[in-house]
Design an enzyme around this catalytic site. Sequence first.
Site, PDB file in Angstrom:
ATOM      1  N   ASN A  25     -10.893   2.092   2.931  1.00 25.58           N
ATOM      2  CA  ASN A  25     -10.466   1.944   1.532  1.00 25.58           C
ATOM      3  C   ASN A  25     -11.427   1.104   0.690  1.00 25.58           C
ATOM      4  O   ASN A  25     -11.762   1.466  -0.438  1.00 25.58           O
ATOM      5  CB  ASN A  25      -9.060   1.332   1.481  1.00 25.58           C
ATOM      6  CG  ASN A  25      -8.591   1.144   0.052  1.00 25.58           C
ATOM      7  OD1 ASN A  25      -8.501   2.106  -0.699  1.00 25.58           O
ATOM      8  ND2 ASN A  25      -8.341  -0.100  -0.336  1.00 25.58           N
ATOM      9  N   TRP A  67       1.804   1.703  -3.495  1.00 28.26           N
ATOM     10  CA  TRP A  67       0.724   2.347  -4.274  1.00 28.26           C
ATOM     11  C   TRP A  67       0.789   3.868  -4.087  1.00 28.26           C
ATOM     12  O   TRP A  67       0.581   4.647  -5.000  1.00 28.26           O
ATOM     13  CB  TRP A  67      -0.662   1.848  -3.811  1.00 28.26           C
ATOM     14  CG  TRP A  67      -1.173   0.647  -4.535  1.00 28.26           C
ATOM     15  CD1 TRP A  67      -1.302  -0.608  -4.025  1.00 28.26           C
ATOM     16  CD2 TRP A  67      -1.643   0.574  -5.910  1.00 28.26           C
ATOM     17  NE1 TRP A  67      -1.823  -1.452  -4.990  1.00 28.26           N
ATOM     18  CE2 TRP A  67      -2.039  -0.754  -6.142  1.00 28.26           C
ATOM     19  CE3 TRP A  67      -1.758   1.502  -6.943  1.00 28.26           C
ATOM     20  CZ2 TRP A  67      -2.546  -1.184  -7.366  1.00 28.26           C
ATOM     21  CZ3 TRP A  67      -2.265   1.081  -8.174  1.00 28.26           C
ATOM     22  CH2 TRP A  67      -2.645  -0.247  -8.372  1.00 28.26           C
ATOM     23  N   GLU A  83       0.842  -1.213   0.000  1.00 29.24           N
ATOM     24  CA  GLU A  83       0.000   0.000   0.000  1.00 29.24           C
ATOM     25  C   GLU A  83       0.869   1.252   0.000  1.00 29.24           C
ATOM     26  O   GLU A  83       0.544   2.246  -0.642  1.00 29.24           O
ATOM     27  CB  GLU A  83      -0.952   0.008   1.210  1.00 29.24           C
ATOM     28  CG  GLU A  83      -1.977  -1.114   1.208  1.00 29.24           C
ATOM     29  CD  GLU A  83      -2.747  -1.230  -0.103  1.00 29.24           C
ATOM     30  OE1 GLU A  83      -3.215  -0.212  -0.616  1.00 29.24           O
ATOM     31  OE2 GLU A  83      -2.851  -2.356  -0.619  1.00 29.24           O
ATOM     32  N   TRP A  93     -20.805  10.738 -19.798  1.00 27.97           N
ATOM     33  CA  TRP A  93     -21.401  10.612 -18.462  1.00 27.97           C
ATOM     34  C   TRP A  93     -22.792  11.248 -18.468  1.00 27.97           C
ATOM     35  O   TRP A  93     -22.997  12.276 -19.115  1.00 27.97           O
ATOM     36  CB  TRP A  93     -20.518  11.336 -17.437  1.00 27.97           C
ATOM     37  CG  TRP A  93     -19.098  10.866 -17.403  1.00 27.97           C
ATOM     38  CD1 TRP A  93     -18.013  11.508 -17.912  1.00 27.97           C
ATOM     39  CD2 TRP A  93     -18.599   9.660 -16.827  1.00 27.97           C
ATOM     40  NE1 TRP A  93     -16.864  10.773 -17.686  1.00 27.97           N
ATOM     41  CE2 TRP A  93     -17.200   9.629 -17.019  1.00 27.97           C
ATOM     42  CE3 TRP A  93     -19.186   8.574 -16.156  1.00 27.97           C
ATOM     43  CZ2 TRP A  93     -16.385   8.590 -16.575  1.00 27.97           C
ATOM     44  CZ3 TRP A  93     -18.378   7.539 -15.704  1.00 27.97           C
ATOM     45  CH2 TRP A  93     -16.997   7.551 -15.922  1.00 27.97           C
ATOM     46  N   TRP A 106     -16.140  10.907 -12.895  1.00 29.36           N
ATOM     47  CA  TRP A 106     -15.314  10.662 -11.705  1.00 29.36           C
ATOM     48  C   TRP A 106     -14.805  11.959 -11.080  1.00 29.36           C
ATOM     49  O   TRP A 106     -14.563  12.037  -9.877  1.00 29.36           O
ATOM     50  CB  TRP A 106     -14.130   9.746 -12.056  1.00 29.36           C
ATOM     51  CG  TRP A 106     -13.212  10.283 -13.129  1.00 29.36           C
ATOM     52  CD1 TRP A 106     -13.311  10.092 -14.468  1.00 29.36           C
ATOM     53  CD2 TRP A 106     -12.060  11.131 -12.951  1.00 29.36           C
ATOM     54  NE1 TRP A 106     -12.308  10.751 -15.146  1.00 29.36           N
ATOM     55  CE2 TRP A 106     -11.515  11.383 -14.233  1.00 29.36           C
ATOM     56  CE3 TRP A 106     -11.424  11.675 -11.844  1.00 29.36           C
ATOM     57  CZ2 TRP A 106     -10.376  12.173 -14.429  1.00 29.36           C
ATOM     58  CZ3 TRP A 106     -10.295  12.463 -12.032  1.00 29.36           C
ATOM     59  CH2 TRP A 106      -9.786  12.699 -13.321  1.00 29.36           C
ATOM     60  N   TRP A 164      -9.756   7.448  -7.798  1.00 30.15           N
ATOM     61  CA  TRP A 164     -10.958   7.718  -8.605  1.00 30.15           C
ATOM     62  C   TRP A 164     -10.780   7.235 -10.029  1.00 30.15           C
ATOM     63  O   TRP A 164     -11.687   6.627 -10.609  1.00 30.15           O
ATOM     64  CB  TRP A 164     -11.319   9.215  -8.565  1.00 30.15           C
ATOM     65  CG  TRP A 164     -12.157   9.499  -7.365  1.00 30.15           C
ATOM     66  CD1 TRP A 164     -11.731   9.966  -6.164  1.00 30.15           C
ATOM     67  CD2 TRP A 164     -13.565   9.240  -7.222  1.00 30.15           C
ATOM     68  NE1 TRP A 164     -12.791  10.030  -5.276  1.00 30.15           N
ATOM     69  CE2 TRP A 164     -13.916   9.600  -5.897  1.00 30.15           C
ATOM     70  CE3 TRP A 164     -14.554   8.745  -8.071  1.00 30.15           C
ATOM     71  CZ2 TRP A 164     -15.227   9.482  -5.418  1.00 30.15           C
ATOM     72  CZ3 TRP A 164     -15.857   8.630  -7.589  1.00 30.15           C
ATOM     73  CH2 TRP A 164     -16.179   8.987  -6.287  1.00 30.15           C
TER      74      TRP A 164
HETATM   75  C1  LIG Z   1     -11.643   6.633  -4.683  1.00 30.43           C
HETATM   76  C2  LIG Z   1     -10.478   6.633  -3.732  1.00 30.43           C
HETATM   77  C3  LIG Z   1     -10.031   7.827  -3.191  1.00 30.43           C
HETATM   78  C4  LIG Z   1      -8.938   7.844  -2.321  1.00 30.43           C
HETATM   79  N1  LIG Z   1      -8.511   9.043  -1.805  1.00 30.43           N
HETATM   80  C5  LIG Z   1      -7.432   9.081  -0.989  1.00 30.43           C
HETATM   81  C6  LIG Z   1      -6.957  10.306  -0.470  1.00 30.43           C
HETATM   82  O1  LIG Z   1      -7.482  11.379  -0.771  1.00 30.43           O
HETATM   83  N2  LIG Z   1      -5.889  10.271   0.371  1.00 30.43           N
HETATM   84  C7  LIG Z   1      -5.265   9.100   0.720  1.00 30.43           C
HETATM   85  O2  LIG Z   1      -4.292   9.135   1.487  1.00 30.43           O
HETATM   86  N3  LIG Z   1      -5.683   7.936   0.216  1.00 30.43           N
HETATM   87  C8  LIG Z   1      -6.745   7.878  -0.603  1.00 30.43           C
HETATM   88  N4  LIG Z   1      -7.190   6.676  -1.086  1.00 30.43           N
HETATM   89  C9  LIG Z   1      -6.435   5.456  -0.761  1.00 30.43           C
HETATM   90  C10 LIG Z   1      -6.893   4.707   0.517  1.00 30.43           C
HETATM   91  O3  LIG Z   1      -8.264   4.528   0.490  1.00 30.43           O
HETATM   92  C11 LIG Z   1      -6.504   5.431   1.799  1.00 30.43           C
HETATM   93  O4  LIG Z   1      -5.139   5.770   1.768  1.00 30.43           O
HETATM   94  C12 LIG Z   1      -6.737   4.546   3.027  1.00 30.43           C
HETATM   95  O5  LIG Z   1      -8.068   4.159   3.108  1.00 30.43           O
HETATM   96  C13 LIG Z   1      -6.334   5.312   4.275  1.00 30.43           C
HETATM   97  O6  LIG Z   1      -6.544   4.559   5.424  1.00 30.43           O
HETATM   98  P1  LIG Z   1      -5.312   3.947   6.232  1.00 30.43           P
HETATM   99  O7  LIG Z   1      -4.304   4.997   6.502  1.00 30.43           O
HETATM  100  O8  LIG Z   1      -5.856   3.231   7.411  1.00 30.43           O
HETATM  101  O9  LIG Z   1      -4.727   2.945   5.151  1.00 30.43           O
HETATM  102  P2  LIG Z   1      -3.804   1.642   5.264  1.00 30.43           P
HETATM  103  O10 LIG Z   1      -4.553   0.528   4.655  1.00 30.43           O
HETATM  104  O11 LIG Z   1      -3.287   1.455   6.623  1.00 30.43           O
HETATM  105  O12 LIG Z   1      -2.610   1.979   4.260  1.00 30.43           O
HETATM  106  C14 LIG Z   1      -1.399   2.606   4.702  1.00 30.43           C
HETATM  107  C15 LIG Z   1      -1.104   3.820   3.873  1.00 30.43           C
HETATM  108  O13 LIG Z   1      -0.847   3.451   2.529  1.00 30.43           O
HETATM  109  C16 LIG Z   1      -1.357   4.451   1.640  1.00 30.43           C
HETATM  110  N5  LIG Z   1      -2.390   3.845   0.790  1.00 30.43           N
HETATM  111  C17 LIG Z   1      -3.209   2.834   1.108  1.00 30.43           C
HETATM  112  N6  LIG Z   1      -3.981   2.500   0.043  1.00 30.43           N
HETATM  113  C18 LIG Z   1      -3.628   3.337  -0.943  1.00 30.43           C
HETATM  114  C19 LIG Z   1      -4.055   3.519  -2.292  1.00 30.43           C
HETATM  115  N7  LIG Z   1      -4.992   2.735  -2.844  1.00 30.43           N
HETATM  116  N8  LIG Z   1      -3.499   4.508  -3.024  1.00 30.43           N
HETATM  117  C20 LIG Z   1      -2.530   5.291  -2.506  1.00 30.43           C
HETATM  118  N9  LIG Z   1      -2.083   5.173  -1.241  1.00 30.43           N
HETATM  119  C21 LIG Z   1      -2.613   4.209  -0.473  1.00 30.43           C
HETATM  120  C22 LIG Z   1      -1.965   5.539   2.508  1.00 30.43           C
HETATM  121  O14 LIG Z   1      -1.004   6.546   2.683  1.00 30.43           O
HETATM  122  C23 LIG Z   1      -2.261   4.808   3.811  1.00 30.43           C
HETATM  123  O15 LIG Z   1      -2.271   5.646   4.932  1.00 30.43           O
HETATM  124  C24 LIG Z   1      -8.282   6.636  -1.977  1.00 30.43           C
HETATM  125  C25 LIG Z   1      -8.746   5.440  -2.532  1.00 30.43           C
HETATM  126  C26 LIG Z   1      -9.837   5.434  -3.393  1.00 30.43           C
HETATM  127  C27 LIG Z   1     -10.310   4.131  -3.963  1.00 30.43           C
END
Ligand SMILES: Cc1cc2nc3c(=O)[nH]c(=O)nc-3n(C[C@H](O)[C@H](O)[C@H](O)COP(=O)(O)OP(=O)(O)OC[C@H]3O[C@@H](n4cnc5c(N)ncnc54)[C@H](O)[C@@H]3O)c2cc1C
Length: 478
Positions: free
Chosen positions: A339, A276, A273, A304, A357, A380
């Site tokens: 997420n 990512w 993650e 759309w 989107w 998105w």
């Molecule tokens: C439509 C959509 C919009 C999103 N918008 C954001 C946003 O504005 N800001 C944001 O930080 N994340 C975003 N995410 C990614 C992800 O959903 C969040 O980072 C995550 O839910 C944050 O919770 P956590 O810190 O407990 O994540 P954890 O699961 O603990 O992950 C650890 C860290 O990894 C990074 N991460 C995790 N998943 C992703 C991912 N898919 N893409 C990029 N980085 C990731 C984040 O920095 C996160 O804090 C988005 C995902 C989707 C599908």
Amino acid sequence: MNRIIVWHRRDLRLDDNTALHHALRDADEIVPLFILADDILKERDDFSPACVRFMLDSLEELCESYKCLGGKFILRRGRFLDVLRSVVRESDARGIYFNEDYEPAAKLRDACVKKEFSSLSVKSFKDQVCFAGREILTGQGNPYTVFTPYKKNWLSQTGNISTPVAAPNCLKTLDMPSIETPTLKDLELDAAIKPLTSGGESVGKKTLETFIERKIERYKEQRDQPSIDGTSLLSAHLRFGTVSVRRVFFEAMKKLGGATASAKTSIETFVSELIWRDFYFQILDNFPHVERESFKPDTRALKWENRDDYFEAWKAGKTGFPIVDAAMRQLHQTGWMHNRLRMVVASFLTKDLLIDWRWGEKYFMQTLIDGDMAANNGGWQWSASTGTDAQPYFRIFNPTSQSEKFDPKGAFIKAYLPELRAVPEKYIHDPTELLQSSPLLQADLKITLGKDYPAPIVDHKVQREKALQMFKELKASE
Ligand SMILES: Cc1cc2nc3c(=O)[nH]c(=O)nc-3n(C[C@H](O)[C@H](O)[C@H](O)COP(=O)(O)OP(=O)(O)OC[C@H]3O[C@@H](n4cnc5c(N)ncnc54)[C@H](O)[C@@H]3O)c2cc1C
């Protein structure tokens, strides 16, 4: 006297802060500065009050941390260049150090700063990511647009990620006028939410410790279930740099030693993650057009439907699809969304409601506590099948089966939709069955669909076909 301004932006911490570390090495005295930018605050269109509150709390703590070291943190308000000009003049600084930011507007701003102060030593450092945009490249020297090979290359270079540097234990700063940290009210903002995590470096540190001690080893099995507190909750801390991404990476790696096979897989999933996160930063840095339009040129012509009434229902959490509505209520109540649910609601908006989107992306930026252009845009565009390495267009989430799979007992739904608390598990994912099958049961449960909880605003099967058609028309016109 060699004085250097340390311009804090998305790095509201002392621990493992690259620009600060270099400034302390190169300067006799530093000027730690944060600019509350009127240029940004006036926009009010692409940030949320929740994230401003997180930032203000973090600034407050940073100010205290500098004070504890006998230093002074300078907070000023105004336009970036105006403030920098005055601080340079007042401090007679010889340099400005800051950590890199990869958003297009920020890159432009930083280029202006470098030009304006070309007679000073203006230096920027990689800090926000493990690997920056041009560090992980294909064999041909191009940026990756597909995640899996990017990840493989990233993992092969982890030896180059610099070891975190501890916070300084003493420093010399220049005493200069600074404003008090404003409140949200002072900024004419209001955030009536109960965040799952609040701002500040100490909270970031604690959040990381809790995750490493209690959650990381079960991350893989728990991360997809929104009713479980199984993820790190570090996103806002990473967004504002109240925790260092290198620190997060190294703490996770330390945990690998002695881990069981399943804990090891969990730790690797978590690191994935973080990859990512770097991946989307390098996409934004190398392909800045994604800020405004689809990464894939052919999908820019998608037709759309963009119905305002559907968009309003989605935003309000009143679509009649419980998992979608509960997710939107989580967003409103906490400023954060799980997420799995971000994927579900994004798919629903684009492929069930057939809304661009960019509408959803913007709304997320206006409501999320961790709103971050790179990850949000990436998420998105992935969901809408317009992005790099996106979900194929024909793979459309069924909100009901997503709900059955990831919230089997409806625990998450019931936590956020109290009006459905009495609904039996059997009907919780799709209460229309309740409507059709048993008006008597509805009376028993004192629920009238369409009154106490909305009937579904669309038929998933019908909308799915429309979405497929919308994408097929693109192919036909190619
Ligand atoms: C439509 C959509 C919009 C999103 N918008 C954001 C946003 O504005 N800001 C944001 O930080 N994340 C975003 N995410 C990614 C992800 O959903 C969040 O980072 C995550 O839910 C944050 O919770 P956590 O810190 O407990 O994540 P954890 O699961 O603990 O992950 C650890 C860290 O990894 C990074 N991460 C995790 N998943 C992703 C991912 N898919 N893409 C990029 N980085 C990731 C984040 O920095 C996160 O804090 C988005 C995902 C989707 C599908």
